[in-house]
Design a protein around this motif. Structure first.
Motif, PDB file in Angstrom:
ATOM      1  N   LEU A   1      47.288  52.067  16.409  1.00 12.96           N
ATOM      2  CA  LEU A   1      46.581  50.808  16.900  1.00 12.96           C
ATOM      3  C   LEU A   1      46.446  50.423  18.197  1.00 12.96           C
ATOM      4  N   HIS A   2      47.436  50.728  18.962  1.00 10.48           N
ATOM      5  CA  HIS A   2      47.265  50.401  20.392  1.00 10.48           C
ATOM      6  C   HIS A   2      46.268  51.014  20.998  1.00 10.48           C
ATOM      7  N   HIS A   3      46.023  52.491  20.727  1.00 10.58           N
ATOM      8  CA  HIS A   3      45.074  53.246  21.402  1.00 10.58           C
ATOM      9  C   HIS A   3      43.647  53.103  20.812  1.00 10.58           C
TER      10      HIS A   3
ATOM     11  N   GLY B   1      51.466  40.817  29.337  1.00 11.95           N
ATOM     12  CA  GLY B   1      51.638  41.530  30.701  1.00 11.95           C
ATOM     13  C   GLY B   1      52.152  42.766  30.862  1.00 11.95           C
ATOM     14  N   TRP B   2      52.513  43.064  32.046  1.00 12.33           N
ATOM     15  CA  TRP B   2      53.073  44.539  32.336  1.00 12.33           C
ATOM     16  C   TRP B   2      53.979  44.238  33.534  1.00 12.33           C
ATOM     17  N   ALA B   3      54.912  45.285  33.600  1.00 15.30           N
ATOM     18  CA  ALA B   3      55.910  45.476  34.493  1.00 15.30           C
ATOM     19  C   ALA B   3      55.443  46.871  35.380  1.00 15.30           C
TER      20      ALA B   3
ATOM     21  N   LEU C   1      54.678  49.743  32.247  1.00 11.00           N
ATOM     22  CA  LEU C   1      54.923  49.332  30.941  1.00 11.00           C
ATOM     23  C   LEU C   1      54.247  48.118  30.500  1.00 11.00           C
ATOM     24  N   ASP C   2      53.637  48.368  29.191  1.00 15.50           N
ATOM     25  CA  ASP C   2      52.871  47.354  28.441  1.00 15.50           C
ATOM     26  C   ASP C   2      53.861  46.597  27.629  1.00 15.50           C
ATOM     27  N   VAL C   3      54.141  45.214  28.001  1.00 13.58           N
ATOM     28  CA  VAL C   3      54.873  44.572  27.217  1.00 13.58           C
ATOM     29  C   VAL C   3      53.997  43.265  26.519  1.00 13.58           C
TER      30      VAL C   3
HETATM   31 MN    MN Z   1      48.216  47.138  25.469  1.00 16.46          MN
END
Ligand code: MN
Length: 200
Positions: A27-29, A128-130, A163-165
């Motif tokens: 799903l994510h991709h 967001g992201w780290a 890292l996708d959070v």
């Molecule tokens: Mn994402």
């Protein structure tokens, strides 16, 4: 302008299990990342059409949306490469060589880095992201927190590890437990890729 393309993954949809499930990764991709690619390309069409016809554009709205969608595309491209199956040598749990030295120098130890990166990811407000970045000269490394795909991010830094959070990255597998997702994610972090980016 060249169109953006959804990249293929370097591993199978099941290969990050049990840390990320097949359904979650697919799903994510195939849906979320693809949506950013499609939206970015639609905006490029819109911009090209306005130029061709010599018509006006709502620059603020178009460019804001372009920043969000291209940001989303580029970060996801890097994110897929920043992961490797747990069994792969690349996901050995910690960095080696020059990147390991740089992390030790900046953070004092790898454990301290891991704690700080995890806290950076946990405390992103909303989606967001780290990210772990270095400057263009490869001298300084630091942590950044990106809101959405493009906010609080400053120019001229190379992304070593991201890292996708966003909830769409973990909700099927972890519900609201972002901290557990982050803890498990270290098992599939691709250190070889981060080291390669640090050298270039
Ligand atoms: Mn994402």
């Amino acid at each position: 302008m060249e169109k953006y393309n959804l990249p293929n993954l370097a591993y199978g949809y099941k290969d990050l299990e049990p840390y990320i499930s097949e359904e979650q990764l697919m799903l994510h991709h195939d849906k979320h990342h693809a949506a950013y690619v499609n939206a970015a390309n639609a905006l490029l069409d819109k911009i090209n059409e306005a130029r061709r016809k010599g018509t006006e554009m709502d620059y603020k709205s178009v460019l804001k949306s372009l920043s969000f969608n291209v940001g989303g595309h580029v970060l996801h491209e890097k994110f897929w490469e920043n992961m490797a199956p747990h069994s792969a040598e690349a996901s050995r749990g910690k960095p080696a060589g020059k990147l390991a030295e740089a992390i030790n120098k900046e953070f004092g130890s790898f454990e301290r880095f891991k704690t700080e990166f995890s806290e950076t990811a946990k405390t992103v407000e909303g989606s967001g992201w780290a990210i772990l970045v270095c400057d263009q000269e490869g001298k300084n490394i630091s942590l950044m927190q990106i809101e959405k795909h493009n906010v609080n991010y400053f120019p001229e830094v190379k992304i070593l590890l991201c890292l996708d959070v966003w909830e769409h990255a973990y909700y099927l597998d972890y519900k609201n437990d972002r901290a557990k997702f982050i803890e498990n994610w270290w098992n599939i972090a691709n250190w070889e890729e981060a080291e390669k980016r640090f050298k270039v």
